[in-house]
Write an enzyme that holds these catalytic residues in place. Structure first.
Site, short mmCIF file in Angstrom:
data_model
loop_
_atom_site.label_atom_id
_atom_site.label_comp_id
_atom_site.label_asym_id
_atom_site.label_seq_id
_atom_site.Cartn_x
_atom_site.Cartn_y
_atom_site.Cartn_z
N HIS A 87 -39.80 -10.74 54.77
CA HIS A 87 -40.27 -10.33 56.10
C HIS A 87 -41.78 -10.31 56.21
O HIS A 87 -42.33 -10.28 57.30
CB HIS A 87 -39.62 -9.01 56.56
CG HIS A 87 -40.18 -7.76 55.96
ND1 HIS A 87 -39.61 -7.13 54.87
CD2 HIS A 87 -41.23 -6.99 56.30
CE1 HIS A 87 -40.30 -6.04 54.58
NE2 HIS A 87 -41.29 -5.93 55.43
N ASP A 223 -34.91 -9.82 50.04
CA ASP A 223 -36.10 -9.87 50.89
C ASP A 223 -37.35 -10.28 50.12
O ASP A 223 -38.23 -9.46 49.86
CB ASP A 223 -36.29 -8.48 51.53
CG ASP A 223 -37.25 -8.50 52.70
OD1 ASP A 223 -37.99 -9.49 52.85
OD2 ASP A 223 -37.27 -7.52 53.47
N SER A 656 -44.36 -2.72 51.80
CA SER A 656 -43.45 -3.84 51.67
C SER A 656 -44.06 -4.90 50.79
O SER A 656 -45.22 -5.24 50.97
CB SER A 656 -43.15 -4.44 53.03
OG SER A 656 -42.05 -3.78 53.55
N1 ARG Z 1 -37.87 -2.03 57.73
C1 ARG Z 1 -38.69 -2.85 56.91
C2 ARG Z 1 -40.20 -2.56 57.12
O1 ARG Z 1 -40.58 -1.80 57.95
C3 ARG Z 1 -38.33 -4.27 57.00
C4 ARG Z 1 -38.58 -4.95 58.30
C5 ARG Z 1 -38.24 -6.39 58.43
N2 ARG Z 1 -36.82 -6.64 58.56
C6 ARG Z 1 -36.15 -6.70 59.73
N3 ARG Z 1 -34.87 -6.86 59.70
N4 ARG Z 1 -36.74 -6.57 60.90
O2 ARG Z 1 -41.04 -3.34 57.43
N1 ASP Z 2 -40.53 -2.18 55.46
C1 ASP Z 2 -41.79 -1.53 55.36
C2 ASP Z 2 -42.96 -2.51 55.26
O1 ASP Z 2 -42.91 -3.57 55.80
C3 ASP Z 2 -41.81 -0.55 54.25
C4 ASP Z 2 -41.41 0.80 54.69
O2 ASP Z 2 -41.76 1.18 55.82
O3 ASP Z 2 -40.77 1.49 53.91
O4 ASP Z 2 -44.03 -2.22 54.79
#
Ligand code: ARG
Ligand code: ASP
Length: 723
Positions: A87, A223, A656
């Site tokens: 991502h 990921d 991330s």
């Molecule tokens: N929640 C994670 C972070 O804040 C991954 C985000 C990307 N993935 C998604 N399915 N949108 O960035």
């Molecule tokens: N998914 C998040 C990121 O992109 C990490 C988190 O918020 O735990 O940095």
């Protein structure tokens, strides 16, 4: 009263009573030895603080880079291979994708260095050194200064310090506040500019579970994506050039093939962007009970519309993939965060602490401190309506794509009006707008935007209280259009040129300064302008003034909390500087009677498989590897292939892509998310449910080697197998 940095450090190092439990805390690498090393070693760590961060020898920090502007990445090979999340590389992977070459869907693997793809604009930033500079930055600052005077003095000191440094150095220097402006550190960095894409798994691995599983455990997402840093022949950072060569790092992470067990010590080393752990209850209430619910509703509305059209047409799905992921990510985060604070009764917990604090202040006869809470209450009372109005503007009005696009023409209008003979500036502006226009139409689908406009304007109008903070077009809809949002939308789209590539191209190609009048008459431009004016004339200024007062109060409150609890160990809120978090591998109980284990396996991917749902498609190749159990050296001792694991490291956005390391400092995982029940950790950490989610490094290797047959990449890595 100024808190001297020496006092601050003294406060920090008195660690006789530990109130922090579990994995709470994002620690400053250069202070690890004083503050954390002992505890980390007691928890199982076998290396030293000096191995993690050193300016005298190569250390782990030499292999960690800020990736782009929002993620972390780590070097895992002698030739500068850079590992981060899928991502995090998503935008770049998407840029290389078309319907014919859909790397997003099918994955991409360079089979040799010549096939690696350059990504103009993408940077990776390495921290060379950090220095405490509190005294120099606060020179000439005194408590009687207004916020503005203080900021000016700090800025002047910062510029002096950083430019002095930069004039004799190839590196960049910047200064950031810590502990709400009670301490300052200078960050010295090297910025790499030639970063090439080496590999990305197909989305049904890299984004397996999609936005449905996002922020959730148990998780089965692979990921990751893989890049490489290139430098010039002398090893210096340089813009892209065919002649550049792979970067030879001072250090790169050895990769452990041993996996992790429950309770194992792990640490995460990366770039957490922003946390707010020391806010007063009033702030937490505003965020979790007012702001989040408003934004959740607005985003959900948009997402439903994106999905409806994406499901019907793969071309639309590609166009809206990044937009959907972006909008959905914080939509879901906000739901988790508000829910989490509620579940832990966070606001009342904060209130109890605040009562204790005010009593302490009164007893110590400190009038300044005893007035902090009432003052916060007053300021957040003032902030609430202003903040609500600007959030509706940003997430309601400005979320309509044509309106946002029109807002980029403000400058052209201003130039044409004020300085029509400045052809050079106008031409430069036109060139910028043309570039923006191309990017806009590449990913634009009008039926989505029309529906979004109709729905968002309705929410904006109905939920914002009437009064000075509503833009005029909302009352036009109520009066002239009788509340018919669809009719109003039709009117806007029938008249605007911002939804039409050809019209806009022709307009820009034949632009003359006096044509700005045409822009001023465009209904989308007018809407953008009404909001822009409202923001400039009222909301923006008011918000800034209130926030300035809040910030200076928060600085005093931070210092006061540290004085009240001199035996506690405090960590500064995340501010996009390199930090270390540490904790243990472990599952958790999300709700009554349910317990989640600490790891997931390929088995779970097969359980989730659904060929009819985009997020859960499993490719034949992966199924085949599963059926033949062809896991090679990547299998766990239990024979299965582990995909992800959960641990109590305190992480946030920006973490991330961060390396997750074992007791020896070897790479065991790549951090990419948190569990939903624990997303309030940005405001309040609860050790019983706050978990970071990582991809098991063996799954990454398995995909590269067995799935993508790009095993040649492993030759430049260092794999560690103990037995
Ligand atoms: N929640 C994670 C972070 O804040 C991954 C985000 C990307 N993935 C998604 N399915 N949108 O960035
Ligand atoms: N998914 C998040 C990121 O992109 C990490 C988190 O918020 O735990 O940095």
């Amino acid at each position: 009263m100024k808190l001297r940095s020496s006092v601050l450090v003294a406060l920090l190092v008195i660690i006789s009573r530990l109130t922090l439990i579990g994995g709470e805390g994002m620690w400053i690498p250069m202070l690890l030895q004083q503050m954390n090393e002992k505890e980390m070693q007691e928890m199982g760590m076998k290396i030293t603080a000096e191995d993690i961060y050193s300016i005298n020898k190569s250390s782990l920090k030499d292999a960690i880079l800020l990736f782009g502007r929002g993620c972390t990445s780590e070097i895992i090979s002698k030739d500068g291979l850079l590992l981060t999340n899928h991502h995090c590389g998503f935008g770049n992977i998407q840029k290389h994708s078309t319907v014919d070459h859909d790397y997003l869907t099918d994955g991409f693997w360079a089979m040799n260095k010549g096939e690696e793809l350059p990504n103009p604009g993408l940077t990776a930033t390495l921290l060379i050194e950090m220095r405490e500079v509190t005294d120099s930055i606060l020179q000439g600052v005194d408590e009687k200064m207004s916020m503005k005077e203080r900021q000016l003095q700090i800025k002047a000191n910062t510029v002096r310090l950083t430019s002095n440094f930069e004039k004799d150095s190839p590196y960049k220097a910047s200064v950031k506040p810590f502990f709400k402006g009670n301490a300052y550190y200078m960050l010295i960095t090297e910025v790499f500019k030639d970063i090439r894409l080496v590999g990305a798994p197909p989305s049904n691995i890299g984004k397996f579970g999609g936005d449905t599983d996002n922020w959730m455990w148990p998780r089965h997402t692979g990921d990751f994506s893989l890049f490489r840093i290139y430098v010039d022949k002398d090893g210096n950072s340089a813009e892209y050039s065919e002649d550049n060569v792979p970067y030879q790092p001072k250090f790169y992470f050895p990769i452990s093939l041993e996996g992790v067990e429950e309770e194992d010590f792990t640490f995460v080393f990366g770039y957490p962007a922003r946390t707010n752990e020391y806010l007063p209850s009033y702030a937490v209430e505003l965020i979790t009970e007012i702001g989040n619910p408003n934004k959740i509703e607005l985003r959900e509305t948009r997402l439903d519309i994106f999905s409806k059209y994406s499901e019907k047409d793969p071309a639309v799905r590609i166009k809206y993939a990044t937009k959907h992921a972006r909008v959905s990510n914080y939509w879901k985060k906000m739901i988790g965060e508000s829910g989490g604070v509620k579940r832990m009764d966070g606001i009342n917990k904060k209130k109890d602490f605040e009562n204790e604090f005010t009593n302490w202040a009164k007893q110590s006869g400190n009038d300044q401190y005893s007035l902090i809470m009432p003052e916060f209450e007053r300021l957040y009372g003032e902030l609430t309506p202003v903040k609500v109005a600007s959030e509706y503007m940003m997430e309601g009005g400005m979320a309509i794509e044509v309106i946002k696009a029109a807002s980029y023409y403000f400058n052209l209008v201003k130039l044409s009006k004020d300085d029509p003979n400045n052809i050079e500036a106008i031409d430069a502006e036109i060139a910028k707008l043309k570039k923006r226009k191309a990017a806009f139409f590449k990913d634009y689908y009008k039926p989505i935007d029309e529906e979004v406009m109709t729905s968002l304007l309705k929410l904006y109008n109905e939920n914002m209280p009437d009064g000075e903070y509503k833009p005029a077009f909302l009352s036009t809809i109520s009066t002239k259009y009788n509340g018919d949002y669809k009719a109003y939308t039709n009117y806007v789209f029938s008249k605007t040129m911002f939804d039409d590539d050809a019209k806009l191209t022709e307009f820009l190609d034949s632009y003359k300064p006096k044509k700005y009048k045409k822009l001023m008459k465009d209904p989308a431009y007018k809407m953008a302008m009404e909001m822009g004016d409202l923001f400039r004339a009222k909301l923006g200024g008011q918000m800034k003034a209130i926030n300035n007062s809040i910030d200076s109060l928060q600085r005093i409150y931070m210092k006061a909390q540290m004085e009240m609890k001199p035996d506690d160990r405090f960590y500064p809120d995340a501010n996009f500087t390199l930090r270390v978090s540490y904790g243990n591998v472990g599952g958790y109980s999300p709700k009554d009677a349910v317990y989640y284990k600490h790891f997931t396996t390929l088995e779970g991917i097969m359980e989730k498989e659904d060929p009819d749902i985009y997020d859960y498609v499993v490719t034949d190749r992966l199924r085949e590897l599963y059926e033949t159990k062809d896991y090679g050296q990547y299998a766990d001792k239990d024979g299965s292939l582990h995909v992800g694991f959960a641990a109590s490291n305190h992480t946030t956005g920006g973490n991330s892509g961060s390396p997750v390391l074992n007791a020896n400092g070897e790479l065991v995982g790549v951090n990419f998310d948190r569990c939903w029940e624990g997303t309030m950790s940005d405001l309040m950490y609860d050790p019983s449910v706050c978990r970071n989610i990582s991809i098991d490094i063996r799954y990454f290797l398995f995909i590269v080697d067995k799935y993508a047959r790009a095993g040649y990449l492993l030759d430049e890595m260092k794999l560690i197998k103990n037995n």
